[in-house]
Scaffold this active site. Structure first.
Site, PDB file in Angstrom:
ATOM      1  N   PRO A   1      46.214  31.693  35.606  1.00 47.46           N
ATOM      2  CG  PRO A   1      45.189  30.410  37.277  1.00 47.46           C
ATOM      3  CD  PRO A   1      45.662  30.348  35.835  1.00 47.46           C
TER       4      PRO A   1
ATOM      5  CB  THR B   1      43.831  31.567  42.457  1.00 48.24           C
ATOM      6  OG1 THR B   1      44.375  31.437  41.139  1.00 48.24           O
ATOM      7  CG2 THR B   1      42.414  31.043  42.461  1.00 48.24           C
ATOM      8  CG  ASN B   2      43.496  36.976  39.733  1.00 48.56           C
ATOM      9  OD1 ASN B   2      43.063  37.240  40.843  1.00 48.56           O
ATOM     10  ND2 ASN B   2      44.322  37.763  39.081  1.00 48.56           N
ATOM     11  CG  LEU B   3      37.368  33.289  38.424  1.00 52.25           C
ATOM     12  CD1 LEU B   3      35.987  33.853  38.123  1.00 52.25           C
ATOM     13  CD2 LEU B   3      37.311  31.782  38.541  1.00 52.25           C
TER      14      LEU B   3
ATOM     15  CB  VAL C   1      49.586  38.578  37.365  1.00 54.07           C
ATOM     16  CG1 VAL C   1      50.586  38.545  38.503  1.00 54.07           C
ATOM     17  CG2 VAL C   1      50.232  38.092  36.069  1.00 54.07           C
TER      18      VAL C   1
END
Ligand code: C5P
Length: 219
Positions: A17, A29-31, A97
């Site tokens: 991420p 954030t992203n998983l 991203v």
């Protein structure tokens, strides 16, 4: 015995991420566990490539023989990748991203003031790293990933055209996030081909063999 399908090739990979700071102790954030990208880095190295892995914040060991560059934010990932792209023949973007970042990260921790008021966070769009690399004249062969919850093939086809890349690899998220198994759908100008469900290293090896064939190095 695996033939060295990518001998003499340089492969650049993004994984994991990105983390976008709100203040010194918070962020969005992203998983993404980074497992798929790290597995591809390992598989590409096994296939004889010189591999550079640009990783967001993940808890994974560096695959043997792989050069790793750690970054936090999308902007840092972009700034690490762009100067390296021209030195690589293949770019595989597996990173999840963050599309946006807080427009201005606070220098100090934002405090609750007891009034019940919540802070307003304005966002700025992050650069699209894959699209930027795909636009480079004489740039590397670009492979993008698409994690979709539904209509995988259609979204992957659309993404391929939008990003201007020859190959998009679709996987079904978020079912796959952090898991060891995955299912991949390879979408190119001619159509699509599914790689059967397997562990991520097996899929990474199959994907690397497929890419090598596209580059014309397969035996
Ligand atoms: O647009 P979307 O995020 O769905 O596209 C996914 C693909 O684009 C992945 O390969 C991802 O690594 C890449 N990407 C990127 N930079 C961004 C957003 C996505 O490289 N800012």
């Amino acid at each position: 015995f695996q033939p060295k399908l990518l001998a003499g090739r340089r492969v650049l990979i993004t994984a994991g991420p990105t983390f976008e700071a709100i203040d010194p102790v918070r962020g969005i954030t992203n998983l993404s566990s980074g497992k798929m990208g790290f597995a591809i880095a390992r598989a590409a190295r096994e296939a004889g490539a010189e591999v550079t892995l640009v990783a967001g914040p993940v808890h994974l060991p560096t695959p043997r023989g792989v050069r790793r560059i750690d970054v936090q934010s999308a902007q840092q990932m972009h700034d690490a990748v762009l100067p390296l792209a021209a030195q690589h023949g293949v770019f595989i973007a597996t990173a999840a991203v963050a599309d946006w970042r807080p427009a201005a990260a606070a220098g100090e921790k934002i405090k609750k003031d007891g009034s019940g008021q919540v802070p307003a966070i304005g966002f700025t769009e992050n650069p699209d790293i894959l699209a930027a690399v795909a636009r480079l004249p004489g740039g590397p062969y670009c492979v993008g990933f698409a994690a979709e919850s539904h209509d995988l093939a259609r979204h992957a086809r659309e993404k391929r055209l939008r990003k201007g890349v020859p190959l998009i690899v679709g996987n079904v998220g978020p079912a796959t996030f952090g898991k060891d198994d995955n299912t991949l759908l390879l979408v190119d100008a001619d159509g699509e081909r599914a790689l059967p469900t397997a562990d991520k290293l097996t899929l990474a090896r199959a994907l690397v063999a497929d890419i090598a064939q596209r580059l014309g190095t397969a035996a």
